[in-house]
Write an enzyme that holds these catalytic residues in place. Structure first.
Site, PDB file in Angstrom:
ATOM      1  N   ARG A 278       0.661  -0.524  -0.277  1.00 30.29           N
ATOM      2  CA  ARG A 278       0.080   0.142   0.035  1.00 30.29           C
ATOM      3  C   ARG A 278       1.116   0.998   0.002  1.00 30.29           C
ATOM      4  O   ARG A 278       0.384   1.854  -0.640  1.00 30.29           O
ATOM      5  CB  ARG A 278      -0.536   0.040   1.648  1.00 30.29           C
ATOM      6  CG  ARG A 278      -2.079  -0.738   0.709  1.00 30.29           C
ATOM      7  CD  ARG A 278      -2.679  -1.332   2.611  1.00 30.29           C
ATOM      8  NE  ARG A 278      -1.851  -2.118   2.603  1.00 30.29           N
ATOM      9  CZ  ARG A 278      -1.882  -3.636   2.546  1.00 30.29           C
ATOM     10  NH1 ARG A 278      -2.866  -4.457   1.062  1.00 30.29           N
ATOM     11  NH2 ARG A 278      -0.505  -4.292   2.859  1.00 30.29           N
ATOM     12  N   THR A 279       1.782   1.148   0.961  1.00 26.86           N
ATOM     13  CA  THR A 279       2.292   2.391   0.887  1.00 26.86           C
ATOM     14  C   THR A 279       3.094   2.643  -0.296  1.00 26.86           C
ATOM     15  O   THR A 279       3.237   4.335  -1.164  1.00 26.86           O
ATOM     16  CB  THR A 279       3.277   2.638   1.912  1.00 26.86           C
ATOM     17  OG1 THR A 279       3.054   2.048   3.038  1.00 26.86           O
ATOM     18  CG2 THR A 279       3.756   3.830   2.907  1.00 26.86           C
TER      19      THR A 279
ATOM     20  N   LYS B  93      26.653  -4.630  -2.531  1.00 27.81           N
ATOM     21  CA  LYS B  93      28.505  -4.594  -2.904  1.00 27.81           C
ATOM     22  C   LYS B  93      29.004  -4.205  -0.953  1.00 27.81           C
ATOM     23  O   LYS B  93      30.039  -3.632  -1.627  1.00 27.81           O
ATOM     24  CB  LYS B  93      28.268  -4.370  -3.812  1.00 27.81           C
ATOM     25  CG  LYS B  93      27.968  -4.446  -5.138  1.00 27.81           C
ATOM     26  CD  LYS B  93      28.387  -3.406  -6.445  1.00 27.81           C
ATOM     27  CE  LYS B  93      27.379  -3.570  -7.591  1.00 27.81           C
ATOM     28  NZ  LYS B  93      27.447  -2.413  -8.116  1.00 27.81           N
TER      29      LYS B  93
ATOM     30  N   ARG C 256      11.569   3.824   3.187  1.00 28.86           N
ATOM     31  CA  ARG C 256      11.069   3.253   4.427  1.00 28.86           C
ATOM     32  C   ARG C 256      12.371   2.120   4.546  1.00 28.86           C
ATOM     33  O   ARG C 256      13.147   0.868   4.204  1.00 28.86           O
ATOM     34  CB  ARG C 256      10.001   1.262   4.003  1.00 28.86           C
ATOM     35  CG  ARG C 256       9.932   0.644   4.813  1.00 28.86           C
ATOM     36  CD  ARG C 256       8.311  -0.563   4.495  1.00 28.86           C
ATOM     37  NE  ARG C 256       7.553   0.489   5.028  1.00 28.86           N
ATOM     38  CZ  ARG C 256       6.088   0.070   5.203  1.00 28.86           C
ATOM     39  NH1 ARG C 256       6.120  -1.143   4.521  1.00 28.86           N
ATOM     40  NH2 ARG C 256       4.809   0.895   4.966  1.00 28.86           N
TER      41      ARG C 256
ATOM     42  N   HIS D 278       4.878   5.713  10.972  1.00 26.45           N
ATOM     43  CA  HIS D 278       4.948   5.501  10.066  1.00 26.45           C
ATOM     44  C   HIS D 278       4.079   6.699   9.852  1.00 26.45           C
ATOM     45  O   HIS D 278       2.844   6.377   9.538  1.00 26.45           O
ATOM     46  CB  HIS D 278       3.863   4.227   9.787  1.00 26.45           C
ATOM     47  CG  HIS D 278       3.999   3.933   8.398  1.00 26.45           C
ATOM     48  ND1 HIS D 278       3.849   4.560   7.658  1.00 26.45           N
ATOM     49  CD2 HIS D 278       3.326   3.040   8.109  1.00 26.45           C
ATOM     50  CE1 HIS D 278       3.660   4.382   6.429  1.00 26.45           C
ATOM     51  NE2 HIS D 278       3.146   2.989   6.204  1.00 26.45           N
TER      52      HIS D 278
HETATM   53  C1  NCD Z   1       1.722  -0.988   7.982  1.00 25.47           C
HETATM   54  C2  NCD Z   1       3.371  -0.889   8.152  1.00 25.47           C
HETATM   55  O1  NCD Z   1       4.199  -1.092   7.116  1.00 25.47           O
HETATM   56  O2  NCD Z   1       3.926  -0.770   9.048  1.00 25.47           O
HETATM   57  N1  NCD Z   1       0.957  -1.384   5.910  1.00 25.47           N
HETATM   58  C3  NCD Z   1       0.897  -0.112   5.678  1.00 25.47           C
HETATM   59  O3  NCD Z   1       2.242   0.710   5.607  1.00 25.47           O
HETATM   60  N2  NCD Z   1      -0.300  -0.079   5.192  1.00 25.47           N
HETATM   61  C4  NCD Z   1       1.455  -1.840   8.735  1.00 25.47           C
HETATM   62  C5  NCD Z   1       1.567  -3.535   9.039  1.00 25.47           C
HETATM   63  O4  NCD Z   1       2.416  -3.733   7.953  1.00 25.47           O
HETATM   64  O5  NCD Z   1       0.961  -4.264   9.729  1.00 25.47           O
END
Ligand code: NCD
Length: 330
Positions: free
Chosen positions: A73-74, A103, A124, A153
């Site tokens: 999703r993100t 590397k 991320r 997040h």
């Molecule tokens: C979340 C995350 O990655 O922190 N998901 C997201 O970004 N929608 C929640 C999760 O992974 O449980």
């Protein structure tokens, strides 16, 4: 991967009404006013998408999506947001395998390289503080934290708050139930920070003992003004909640799979029965997804379940608004 050298006490830059060029690392940078400003623009972005009117405000811009951890999703909604605004993405999923990180290139060098190719970096990373570290390394482009370990997040919280705002028309005087892995869920951590920006919010935390919110987080959040009530049994769920926020146990944060399995068994699952016993008619049920033993699919047909409806769509609109503001195009 090189060790990160996180300066935990580096102070965060507050937004103070001006998003342009700023790193977005934590909900602690926002004020209620900043959230309102973002949501006005989010509303506009939603209209663009719903009316199928793509914009060109990010024309000529490139946003790097650097995802050291898996994401559906993100990653997908950031890519979609950039494209709705006429920008382009530079997408690196799993840099630890497919980039020079494999590397032995340091994290700092990787960030410096990608800032030369882009106007913003969405990052991320599995390590707490990685986004701050990237922000310290990057001299020219803003870093947007798309999840750093079990810490925060922030962009998930923006879409979660927008979903609540659309439903209730306000972000104060709300009562929420946050269930699952309060210890490790970065979406829970950022959401509590977000709710603390507004007056008189109360959250009930329903987690097994071993997954309770860390003590440091608990006292930090309480100091910020949100009322936190910890419960361990479904019988303690109050019936006046405006929303439930369900999360999975964060398997990737456990070194022993047996520990994860044991705790996953102790989690209360959101079932149709649980809703009919404890949920009000006017509440909504959110889940950042993925759902893994968190919400029973039998709940999906209930109109109160918004995780595959407004909540997920709002991810695109809020990220469009955030990018437009951070890139100085709104
Ligand atoms: C979340 C995350 O990655 O922190 N998901 C997201 O970004 N929608 C929640 C999760 O992974 O449980």
């Amino acid at each position: 991967m090189s060790q990160l050298h996180v300066q935990e006490h580096t102070s965060l830059e507050l937004i103070k009404g001006d998003f342009a060029g700023k790193d977005i690392l934590s909900l602690d940078q926002f004020s209620a006013h900043d959230i309102r400003r973002l949501f006005e623009l989010t509303h506009h972005m939603k209209r663009l998408v719903v009316n199928n009117e793509p914009s060109q405000i990010l024309a000529g811009m490139i946003v790097a999506l650097l995802f050291f951890e898996p994401s559906s999703r993100t990653f997908g909604s950031f890519a979609s947001a950039v494209k709705w605004l006429g920008g382009q993405t530079l997408e690196i999923q799993d840099p630890a395998t497919v980039s020079s990180v494999s590397k032995g290139e340091s994290f700092e060098d990787t960030i410096r390289v990608f800032e030369a190719y882009s106007d913003a970096i969405v990052l991320r990373h599995p390590q707490v503080g990685a986004a701050r570290e990237a922000a310290a390394a990057a001299d020219f482009v803003p870093i947007i934290n798309a999840g750093d370990g079990n810490n925060e997040h922030p962009t998930q919280t923006l879409l979660d708050l927008y979903t609540l705002y659309e439903k209730f028309g306000r972000l104060d005087n709300l009562v929420g139930l946050l269930a699952g892995d309060a210890l490790n869920s970065r979406t829970i951590h950022s959401l509590i920070r977000g709710l603390s920006l507004f007056e008189n919010n109360t959250v009930y935390l329903l987690s097994p003992d071993a997954l309770r919110l860390g003590l440091e987080d608990l006292s930090h959040f309480r100091r910020q003004g949100v009322t936190i009530i910890e419960i361990t049994s479904e019988q303690d769920i109050p019936r006046n909640c405006h929303f439930w926020y369900w999360t999975r146990v964060q398997k990737e944060r456990f070194s022993e799979v047996e520990n994860y399995q044991e705790l996953a068994r102790q989690i209360v699952v959101a079932t149709p029965q649980l809703l009919s016993t404890y949920a009000s008619q006017d509440m909504i049920l959110l889940d950042p997804l993925p759902r893994v033993n968190s919400v029973d699919p039998a709940v999906d047909a209930d109109p109160r379940a918004v995780y595959l409806r407004s909540q997920i769509r709002n991810g695109v609109y809020t990220r469009m608004a955030l990018l437009a503001l951070v890139l100085g195009r709104s």
